[in-house]
Scaffold this motif. Structure first.
Motif, short mmCIF file in Angstrom:
data_model
loop_
_atom_site.label_atom_id
_atom_site.label_comp_id
_atom_site.label_asym_id
_atom_site.label_seq_id
_atom_site.Cartn_x
_atom_site.Cartn_y
_atom_site.Cartn_z
N HIS A 137 0.82 -1.22 0.00
CA HIS A 137 0.00 0.00 0.00
C HIS A 137 0.85 1.27 0.00
O HIS A 137 2.03 1.23 0.33
CB HIS A 137 -0.94 0.01 1.21
N PHE A 138 0.23 2.37 -0.41
CA PHE A 138 0.78 3.71 -0.19
C PHE A 138 -0.08 4.38 0.86
O PHE A 138 -1.31 4.25 0.84
CB PHE A 138 0.78 4.53 -1.48
N PHE A 169 4.27 3.93 6.59
CA PHE A 169 3.23 3.52 7.55
C PHE A 169 3.90 2.82 8.72
O PHE A 169 4.86 2.07 8.53
CB PHE A 169 2.21 2.60 6.86
N LEU A 171 3.31 0.31 10.59
CA LEU A 171 3.46 -1.15 10.63
C LEU A 171 4.10 -1.71 9.36
O LEU A 171 4.11 -2.92 9.16
CB LEU A 171 2.10 -1.81 10.86
N LYS A 173 5.08 -1.74 4.98
CA LYS A 173 4.52 -1.52 3.64
C LYS A 173 3.83 -2.78 3.10
O LYS A 173 2.77 -2.70 2.53
CB LYS A 173 5.65 -1.12 2.70
N SER A 176 1.73 -9.89 4.27
CA SER A 176 1.48 -11.14 3.57
C SER A 176 0.59 -12.06 4.40
O SER A 176 0.78 -12.21 5.60
CB SER A 176 2.80 -11.80 3.18
N GLU A 177 -0.37 -12.62 3.74
CA GLU A 177 -1.33 -13.55 4.31
C GLU A 177 -2.00 -13.02 5.57
O GLU A 177 -1.93 -13.62 6.64
CB GLU A 177 -0.65 -14.90 4.56
N GLU A 184 -8.14 -5.94 10.45
CA GLU A 184 -8.88 -5.05 11.34
C GLU A 184 -8.00 -4.62 12.50
O GLU A 184 -8.00 -3.47 12.91
CB GLU A 184 -10.14 -5.75 11.85
N GLN A 185 -7.21 -5.57 13.02
CA GLN A 185 -6.35 -5.23 14.15
C GLN A 185 -5.28 -4.23 13.76
O GLN A 185 -4.91 -3.36 14.53
CB GLN A 185 -5.69 -6.50 14.70
N ALA A 186 -4.76 -4.35 12.54
CA ALA A 186 -3.66 -3.47 12.13
C ALA A 186 -4.15 -2.11 11.64
O ALA A 186 -3.48 -1.11 11.85
CB ALA A 186 -2.83 -4.16 11.05
#
Lengths: 270, 703
Positions: A137-138, A169, A171, A173, A176-177, A184-186
């Motif tokens: 993601h960006f 970000f 946490l 970039k 995976s999986e 939701e947690q992140a």
């Protein structure tokens, strides 16, 4: 005048022996005939009287209660000493129950694979492996301009392949999986919309999370599936045994519960 | 003549043989009947791994830049002597279910559930008499007939789990907290006595102790950890609490011992073995020599009466290099915050720190009657300074530890949320009235008075604003979380993160913080995607040493992210402590490093301006749209002296929110107490980074 050395040694041992004997005789009390009644027990006895009669006992009554208690204890101990607990059917039954209860806890008979398969069928949901997503993601941190920045970045990606600016970000970039729960947690619940039937292998967005705006590139979605019974047989066996244990205990409790009367203060206020 | 000599020789050898045979027979008997052998039982290592456990394969690759994982390494269940007395019935299995997000019940009947599951968890029951009290409480156990077991009998039957049983429960706790209640030694000639001596297991000498019960309780705790450990998803540790204190003054020296793998000794080494932490470390060293690594995590230094971070050893002798090394090898981490208060610093120790008066618990742990605990030597910032001073004197630094938080819950379930607080000792503090946040009714006040009289305890109520409140629990709070930066969620990865001190603490919310130091960090673009990669390249992370590079000024990178469900961030601070090279004079300073809402730090006062965040005490609502979701910055130390030893750690502050006591009052529809803090600024602390100056040529000899 000093004693001869060997006499001193003998004396030393003699004194030691005397102290030893004295200690044994004074400290040993295993088979004592003391009856110890603690304050709590007395409180309990009087409270029990109070609950039956509706008032605290007077002095004479209190003496009687304590006497009854002492006599009961003495008779109980004498009965044990005389072996009266042997060949008593009530005691027998009670002890038999105790041992069977213990056994139920320790008994680990191997369940048949049919039973396990049935158990697996009933609890299929529990073994469902949820779908996971791998994505990058960006990120544009929360601000009034974040959405515009993200939109601009998306058009830049379409034109030039990369945005002119984006932010790191916390946490990271690449993810995976990640299951929906982990996403939701992140990122917070808001971002889950993006993973509802997403277009794969292309930049999509912007989507809001608890932390700002995101452009997503989801490159892999593994479908959720129910694993085959043969793959996870060991796991199913463990769960089955655990459940059996619980069931046996609750069965036992059910069978014994009817013997109890439950008393709760009807005027009790929390 | 010759025959006589031969006779004597024959006689002596015959005697010798008889003695040897007798001795052998005796030892055989002793071994068979009472399993007495010459060995140290505490060094027997058992592998508790579950043999045919289905391993969930973890195919997610480890992240070299590390992920934050949140957990709790201080959790008690029914196996703890006091938890059982407090009405707790939760097993270690229940505790792990709770950590994974399931609901479990409080002894008073209400439900406890986390908003989101935790990443790791360790059940750490008290080692002393582990499992025994439960045994006394069971009227069908072999122990039940003895007089010491009677007060515990059926204490947790359903109808006795009421607030009214509090007096009885607290009294039992006092009895046990005072040593000796359970010491019922066998007479000296008894085989159990020999067994105690020959296996170095003092508890065996007590009639009130059953080794079988004790061992199976410990094995059950280990088994629960093994069953619930899921590499990649959820990590558990086998552990227990070493609940020791100084013999005088009741200085609390409690520690949690955490083992690195599925292996653990056959029994926990407890205060029955020794009260001295130095002997605990010696035991851990011996286990380490046998290939089993473990760490001890001290907690509640705030209630130690200054004994946790002394400048001398347990024996009162000077600290030396060996002591410092041993302590650091065994105790790389300290619990800075938990239910029983926060041990960052005290207003008397840090008068210039405006945020020092935070969740201060000023009593000694477990002391009855309640007794004041002197702050010096009991708080971590003070300990760091003491460590630098000892190091300056050439005695080594025994206080170079990292930080975590944890709860110390005795319910199997940690309480992390101010708006949904259940404290930690079950029936005793499970309701607002019993923990002093709402006034006592006449009836309850009467009960407390009766209790004080009956059990010879000091008054248990205090008069505030014309109302009576229960005392003892108002200084407790809904805190804390342990957090680590680890490559993946596995035992190995999290344990080594704790070892290298790449760990941080929070007071409950999942605020995460990164912290790096180096000499060239301001050159990094903090808005670049490669930020963390570069930071690891050019600097060292929290918990590490930064070695001097000539006269260069250290630079720092901080980055914090808010908890999704909690208030926004207000500011990030760096706390610096140092001792002068010319006489080890200590000083400390709090620097605001970055402020929320685009506000600038005042360069002279090093403070952020007010960001306008407020709490409405009427309904606990907070100002919207103020504060930050994340804050990040680089920073240079403005008063740096390259010769002075120093440490730096981060404190992240949230906007203020209601304290649990205010929430309790609000829910009851009454005014909160005027003598308690009504709001709280939840926070996170990083482990420090130590600046190590170039060594001096002069040797300092302490006189």
């Amino acid at each position: 005048m000093s004693l001869k050395p060997y006499l001193r040694i003998i004396l030393f041992f003699l004194f030691g022996f005397i102290i030893y004997i004295a200690d044994i005789t004074m400290n040993y009390d295993e088979e004592s005939k003391d009856i110890y009644i603690s304050d709590q027990e007395l409180d309990g006895l009087f409270a029990a009287w109070n609950s039956q009669v509706g008032r605290p006992p007077n002095e004479q009554e209190a003496l009687n209660i304590v006497n009854d208690f002492i006599e009961e204890e003495i008779l109980y101990r004498e009965a044990l000493r005389l072996g009266l607990d042997q060949n008593d059917r009530i005691i027998k039954r009670r002890l038999a129950q105790k041992i069977s209860f213990l056994k139920q806890e320790t008994d680990r008979e191997e369940p048949s694979s049919k039973k396990l398969a049935d158990f697996f069928d009933i609890n299929k949901d529990k073994y469902y492996v949820p779908p996971t997503f791998s994505f990058t993601h960006f990120y544009f941190s929360q601000s009034p301009e974040a959405e515009n920045k993200a939109k601009k970045a998306l058009s830049e990606i379409v034109k030039f392949g990369a945005p002119s600016s984006s932010e790191p970000f916390f946490l990271g970039k690449n993810f995976s999986e990640y299951s929906l729960g982990e996403i939701e947690q992140a990122f917070g619940q808001e971002l889950l919309i993006a993973f509802d039937n997403p277009a794969l292998n292309q930049w999509i967005g912007p989507f809001s999370s608890s932390y700002g705006e995101h452009l997503l590139f989801i490159n892999n979605k593994s479908l959720g599936y129910s694993p085959k019974f043969s793959e996870i047989e060991d796991l199913v066996r463990q769960d089955y045994m655990l459940q059996e244990q619980d069931r046996k205990i609750s069965d036992y409790l059910d069978s014994i519960k009817s013997e109890y009367r439950v008393i709760i203060n009807p005027t009790y206020e929390f | 003549m010759k025959t006589r000599i031969a006779l004597i020789i024959a006689g002596v050898s015959a005697l010798f043989v008889i003695v040897a045979v007798c001795y052998y027979a005796l030892m055989q008997f002793a071994e068979e009947k009472y399993s007495i052998v010459l060995k140290d039982s505490s060094l027997e290592i058992v592998d508790f791994a579950i043999e045919d456990k289905e391993e969930i394969t973890n195919d997610v690759p480890p992240n070299p830049l590390k992920n934050p994982y949140f957990g709790d390494l201080h959790v008690h269940t029914r196996y703890s002597f006091d938890a059982y007395v407090f009405g707790v019935n939760a097993t270690p299995y229940d505790a792990y279910r709770y950590a994974k997000g399931e609901m479990i019940k409080h002894p008073l009947g209400y439900e406890m559930q986390l908003k989101e599951p935790l990443d790791f968890y360790a059940v750490t029951d008290h080692g002393i008499y582990m499992g025994m009290i439960q045994e006394y409480g069971d009227p069908n156990s072999p122990q039940a007939g003895y007089e010491w077991a009677i007060p515990f009998q059926n204490i947790n039957r359903e109808e006795n789990r009421t607030l009214e049983s509090m007096g009885e429960r607290l009294n039992l706790f006092s009895l046990m907290a005072g040593d000796g209640y359970l010491e019922r030694p066998y007479p000296v000639w008894h085989p159990k006595m020999w067994q105690a001596i020959f296996t170095k297991n003092r508890q065996l000498a007590s009639k009130a102790f059953d080794y079988g019960v004790h061992k199976s309780a410990w094995a059950d705790i280990a088994n629960a950890a093994e069953e619930n450990n899921e590499p990649g998803k959820f990590t558990t540790f086998i552990g227990y609490e070493f609940t020791a204190g100084t013999e005088v003054e009741g200085g609390n020296l409690h520690r949690n011992v955490i083992f690195e793998s599925s292996k653990a000794p056959i029994r926990p080494w407890s205060r029955e073995d020794s009260l001295n932490p130095m002997e605990l470390w010696a035991w851990m060293d011996k286990l380490r020599a046998k290939g089993l690594d473990s760490i001890a995590i001290p907690h509640n230094s705030n209630g130690s009466n200054g004994e946790m971070f002394e400048v001398e050893t347990y024996y009162g002798t000077p600290i030396d290099l060996t002591y410092s090394e041993t302590r650091m090898r065994n105790e790389p981490i300290v619990e800075i915050t938990q239910v029983k208060g926060t041990s960052d610093t005290h207003p008397l120790l840090s008068p210039d720190d405006d945020w020092a008066d935070f969740e201060i618990m000023d009593g000694r742990v477990g002391a009855r009657p309640p007794t004041y605990s002197y702050p010096a030597g009991g708080y971590v910032r003070d300990a760091y300074l003491r460590g630098l001073m000892l190091d300056w004197k050439g005695q080594g630094n025994p206080y170079k530890f990292g930080l975590i938080g944890s709860t110390d819950t005795h319910l199997g379930a940690g309480s992390f949320d101010e708006s949904n607080f259940w404290s930690k000792v079950g029936v005793v503090d499970g309701s607002p009235m019993s923990r002093g946040s709402i006034p006592l009714t006449e009836e309850r006040l009467e009960q407390l008075r009766d209790y004080s009289e009956e059990y010879n305890q000091p008054v248990s109520a205090v008069e505030v604003d014309g109302n009576s409140y229960a005392i003892g629990f108002d200084q407790w709070g809904s805190s804390g979380l342990a957090a680590v930066w680890a490559e993946e969620n596995t035992r190995e990865s999290i344990f080594s993160a704790l070892r290298r001190k790449e760990a941080f603490a929070t007071t409950g919310p999942r605020v995460a913080v990164r912290f790096f130091a180096g000499f060239d960090l301001t050159s990094i673009d903090i808005n670049a995607e490669s930020l963390i990669e570069e930071a690891y390249d050019k600097g060292v992370p929290m918990g590490a040493d930064l070695f001097a590079d000539g006269e260069k000024v250290p630079e720092f990178l901080v980055w914090a992210q808010k908890d999704k469900y909690s208030a926004s961030l207000q500011r990030i601070q760096i706390i610096k402590g140092s001792v002068t090279n010319s006489g080890a004079r200590p000083s400390e300073k709090v620097f605001d490093v970055i402020c929320s809402d685009g506000l600038e730090v005042d360069p002279t006062t090093h403070r952020c301006p007010d960001n306008g965040a407020r709490v409405n005490i009427e309904d606990c609502s907070i100002t919207n749209n103020v504060g930050a979701t994340e804050l990040k910055a680089t920073w240079r130390d403005p008063d740096f002296n390259p010769k002075d030893k120093a440490f730096y750690y981060v404190r992240v502050l949230e906007n203020p929110t209601c304290r649990w006591s205010t929430w309790d009052a609000l829910k009851a529809g009454i005014k909160p107490r005027s003598d308690l803090h009504k709001t709280i600024q939840e926070r996170a602390w990083s482990s420090p980074i130590w600046y190590i100056p170039v060594p001096e040529d002069i040797d300092i000899f302490a006189l």
